[in-house]
Scaffold this motif. Structure first.
Motif, short mmCIF file in Angstrom:
data_model
loop_
_atom_site.label_atom_id
_atom_site.label_comp_id
_atom_site.label_asym_id
_atom_site.label_seq_id
_atom_site.Cartn_x
_atom_site.Cartn_y
_atom_site.Cartn_z
N VAL A 61 -55.15 -15.50 8.74
CA VAL A 61 -54.86 -14.60 8.41
C VAL A 61 -53.42 -14.18 7.84
O VAL A 61 -52.87 -14.63 8.78
N GLY A 62 -53.89 -13.27 6.94
CA GLY A 62 -52.23 -13.29 5.80
C GLY A 62 -52.63 -11.98 4.50
O GLY A 62 -53.27 -11.13 5.32
N GLN A 63 -51.75 -11.90 4.23
CA GLN A 63 -51.42 -10.68 3.16
C GLN A 63 -51.17 -10.70 1.58
O GLN A 63 -50.62 -12.02 1.41
N THR A 64 -52.00 -9.98 1.30
CA THR A 64 -51.29 -10.32 -0.29
C THR A 64 -51.29 -8.88 -0.54
O THR A 64 -52.08 -8.20 -1.00
N GLN A 65 -50.09 -8.81 -2.10
CA GLN A 65 -50.32 -7.66 -2.76
C GLN A 65 -51.49 -7.61 -4.12
O GLN A 65 -51.77 -6.42 -4.65
N GLY A 66 -51.94 -9.04 -3.95
CA GLY A 66 -52.80 -8.18 -5.55
C GLY A 66 -54.38 -8.88 -4.68
O GLY A 66 -54.81 -9.09 -3.61
N ALA A 67 -54.95 -9.10 -5.76
CA ALA A 67 -57.18 -9.49 -5.54
C ALA A 67 -56.93 -10.78 -3.54
O ALA A 67 -56.18 -11.46 -4.43
N VAL A 68 -57.44 -10.52 -2.87
CA VAL A 68 -57.69 -11.82 -2.33
C VAL A 68 -57.93 -12.87 -3.21
O VAL A 68 -58.34 -13.89 -2.33
N GLU A 69 -59.05 -12.37 -4.55
CA GLU A 69 -59.77 -13.76 -4.74
C GLU A 69 -58.83 -14.51 -5.14
O GLU A 69 -59.02 -15.80 -5.17
N GLU A 70 -57.77 -13.49 -6.12
CA GLU A 70 -56.47 -14.79 -6.65
C GLU A 70 -56.21 -15.59 -5.86
O GLU A 70 -55.51 -16.77 -5.80
N ARG A 71 -55.76 -14.91 -4.02
CA ARG A 71 -55.23 -15.77 -3.34
C ARG A 71 -55.95 -16.79 -3.09
O ARG A 71 -55.43 -17.74 -2.50
N ILE A 72 -57.60 -16.69 -2.48
CA ILE A 72 -58.04 -17.66 -2.16
C ILE A 72 -57.92 -18.72 -3.30
O ILE A 72 -57.44 -20.15 -2.97
N SER A 73 -57.86 -18.72 -4.25
CA SER A 73 -57.58 -19.63 -5.52
C SER A 73 -56.65 -21.03 -5.52
O SER A 73 -56.79 -21.62 -5.50
N SER A 74 -55.44 -19.92 -5.29
CA SER A 74 -54.10 -20.18 -4.88
C SER A 74 -54.25 -21.27 -3.30
O SER A 74 -54.00 -22.45 -3.53
N LEU A 75 -54.76 -20.90 -2.48
CA LEU A 75 -55.24 -21.77 -1.44
C LEU A 75 -55.47 -22.73 -1.78
O LEU A 75 -55.57 -23.75 -1.10
N ASN A 76 -56.91 -22.64 -2.23
CA ASN A 76 -57.39 -23.98 -2.78
C ASN A 76 -57.36 -25.36 -3.47
O ASN A 76 -57.65 -26.04 -3.98
N SER A 77 -56.32 -24.57 -4.66
CA SER A 77 -55.62 -25.32 -5.84
C SER A 77 -53.87 -25.98 -4.60
O SER A 77 -53.74 -27.20 -5.19
N ALA A 78 -53.87 -25.63 -3.37
CA ALA A 78 -52.61 -26.50 -2.08
C ALA A 78 -53.32 -27.88 -2.21
O ALA A 78 -52.51 -28.48 -1.36
#
Length: 125
Positions: free
Chosen positions: A47-64
Motif C-alpha cells: 500500500v503506497g501513495q504517489t502524486q504521479g500516475a500509478v503506472e509510473e510508480r509500478i514501473s519504478s518498483l519493477n525496475s528495483a
C-alpha cells in the motif's frame, strides 16, 4: 530572534502569502493511494501513495531488482495522499491475521482492498 511576520508583510500581502502557502500545501498533498501485488509473493500487498500516475510508480518498483512484477490491484484519488496512505496502513495493521512490514501487508485481497475502501469512505464523510 523570532521573525515578526506581521511586521514583514503589509496586511494584504500577509493574506496572499498565507493563502498561497495553503494552496501549495494542498496541491502537493493531493494524489493517489494504491494497492499493488506481486504474484510471486502470494497474499502480499504493498500500500503506497504517489502524486504521479500509478503506472509510473509500478514501473519504478519493477525496475528495483525485484523477483516478478508488481501489478495494480486498485487505487483511488485522495485529497491528502500522505494521510490516506497512513490511514490504510493503520486499518491493515489493526486487522486480525494481517502482518505488516513497512508498506507491505500479508493478508487477503479482500482485506487489502477493503482497507482502501474504508479509508475512502471516511474521507468522503
Amino acid at each position: 530572534a523570532i521573525l515578526d511576520l506581521e511586521a514583514t508583510f503589509a496586511p494584504d500581502d500577509w493574506k496572499d502569502f498565507a493563502f498561497e502557502g495553503l494552496r501549495s500545501h494542498f496541491a502537493r498533498s493531493a494524489g493517489t493511494v494504491y494497492v499493488v501485488t506481486n504474484p510471486v509473493h502470494v497474499n502480499l500487498y504493498k500500500v503506497g501513495q504517489t502524486q504521479g500516475a500509478v503506472e509510473e510508480r509500478i514501473s519504478s518498483l519493477n525496475s528495483a531488482g525485484v523477483v516478478g512484477y508488481f501489478i495494480a490491484v486498485t487505487d483511488v484519488q485522495v485529497k491528502d495522499r500522505f494521510a490516506g496512505e497512513a490511514a490504510v496502513h493503520r486499518v491493515l495493521r489493526s486487522r486480525e491475521g494481517s502482518q505488516s512490514h513497512k508498506e507491505f501487508f500479508q493478508c487477503t485481497w479482500d482485506v487489502a482492498t477493503g482497507a482502501l475502501r474504508e479509508q475512502v469512505a471516511q474521507e468522503a464523510a
